[in-house]
Design a protein around this motif. Sequence first.
Motif, short mmCIF file in Angstrom:
data_model
loop_
_atom_site.label_atom_id
_atom_site.label_comp_id
_atom_site.label_asym_id
_atom_site.label_seq_id
_atom_site.Cartn_x
_atom_site.Cartn_y
_atom_site.Cartn_z
N ALA A 76 -10.87 -2.69 0.75
CA ALA A 76 -10.94 -1.42 1.47
C ALA A 76 -10.83 -1.62 2.98
O ALA A 76 -10.22 -0.82 3.69
CB ALA A 76 -12.24 -0.70 1.12
N GLU A 91 -9.49 2.59 -3.18
CA GLU A 91 -9.26 3.23 -1.90
C GLU A 91 -9.33 2.18 -0.79
O GLU A 91 -10.09 1.22 -0.87
CB GLU A 91 -10.31 4.30 -1.65
CG GLU A 91 -10.21 5.49 -2.57
CD GLU A 91 -8.94 6.31 -2.34
OE1 GLU A 91 -8.38 6.24 -1.23
OE2 GLU A 91 -8.52 7.00 -3.27
N THR A 92 -8.52 2.38 0.24
CA THR A 92 -8.57 1.49 1.39
C THR A 92 -8.61 2.34 2.66
O THR A 92 -8.44 3.55 2.63
CB THR A 92 -7.34 0.56 1.46
OG1 THR A 92 -6.22 1.29 1.99
CG2 THR A 92 -6.99 0.00 0.09
N ARG A 104 0.81 -1.20 0.00
CA ARG A 104 0.00 0.00 0.00
C ARG A 104 0.85 1.26 0.00
O ARG A 104 1.90 1.32 0.63
CB ARG A 104 -0.94 0.02 1.21
CG ARG A 104 -2.01 -1.05 1.07
CD ARG A 104 -3.18 -0.73 1.97
NE ARG A 104 -4.22 -1.71 1.73
CZ ARG A 104 -4.31 -2.84 2.39
NH1 ARG A 104 -3.47 -3.12 3.33
NH2 ARG A 104 -5.27 -3.71 2.10
N ALA A 106 -14.20 4.20 3.81
CA ALA A 106 -13.34 3.72 2.73
C ALA A 106 -14.11 3.00 1.63
O ALA A 106 -13.60 2.87 0.51
CB ALA A 106 -12.26 2.79 3.29
N CYS A 107 -15.29 2.52 1.92
CA CYS A 107 -16.14 1.92 0.90
C CYS A 107 -17.58 2.34 1.18
O CYS A 107 -17.89 2.87 2.25
CB CYS A 107 -15.99 0.40 0.88
SG CYS A 107 -16.95 -0.47 2.15
N ARG A 146 -3.81 3.54 -1.29
CA ARG A 146 -4.23 2.79 -2.46
C ARG A 146 -3.41 1.52 -2.60
O ARG A 146 -2.22 1.51 -2.32
CB ARG A 146 -4.06 3.63 -3.74
CG ARG A 146 -5.02 4.79 -3.85
CD ARG A 146 -4.81 5.54 -5.16
NE ARG A 146 -5.73 6.65 -5.28
CZ ARG A 146 -6.95 6.55 -5.78
NH1 ARG A 146 -7.39 5.39 -6.18
NH2 ARG A 146 -7.75 7.59 -5.87
#
Length: 222
Positions: free
Chosen positions: A134, A19-20, A7, A43-44, A12
């Motif tokens: 994510a 996206e995480t 990461r 994040a999600c 990312r």
Amino acid sequence: MAHVARRTAAGRDPGAGAETAAPLVPSQPTLPSLREAAAGCRACPLWERGTQTVFGVGAARSDVLLLGEQPGDMEDRAGKPFVGPAGQLLDRALEAAGIDRSRAYVTNVVKHFKWEPRGKRRIHQKPDAREIRACLPWLEAEIAVVRPEIVVCLGATAAQALFGSAFRVTRERGRVVASPLAPRALATVHPASILRIPDQTQRQAELSRFIEDLSAAARLLG
């Protein structure tokens, strides 16, 4: 930890471009600080429908970490993992296997409940790869803090989050294997899958197999 190494600082995964939650993870995490940070995770899109973030529970140092897929309807409302029927079955199986749940850490790969409406009911939907990706930094941080001797993956989603999409619970079930995030890991079925078996005899046989799988983890812990 393999996933963390890939990461970037922007959170990312360069292999996926998604996206995480990585930027939200505290630099020196503790379980309380992780829980507080995860409460505001966006994040999600799952946060939009979930009642709240359902973070893991248990001791800061636990020999065994039990890993499920995601919270269900009752967990979403209560804010704790494995408190519904599947959690109650898990409790009975752990007791039969000689594992004290109060000394284990229990969490899920995905921290928000993914569901679709069906009348007045909220029906579970399986999280997709982006949602799992994510949320993965939270799990990695939990494992890094708890430092379990073994991670018990409950179901395919949990096992594949740890080992990759090619991993098959049907092939590796009950076998203690090396893990990228903990010294050992073991995959078995999710207790919810046992509850869905309509035939009582078959359901009891599957419960016995589930207890045998958990017993393998218990033997490793001595």
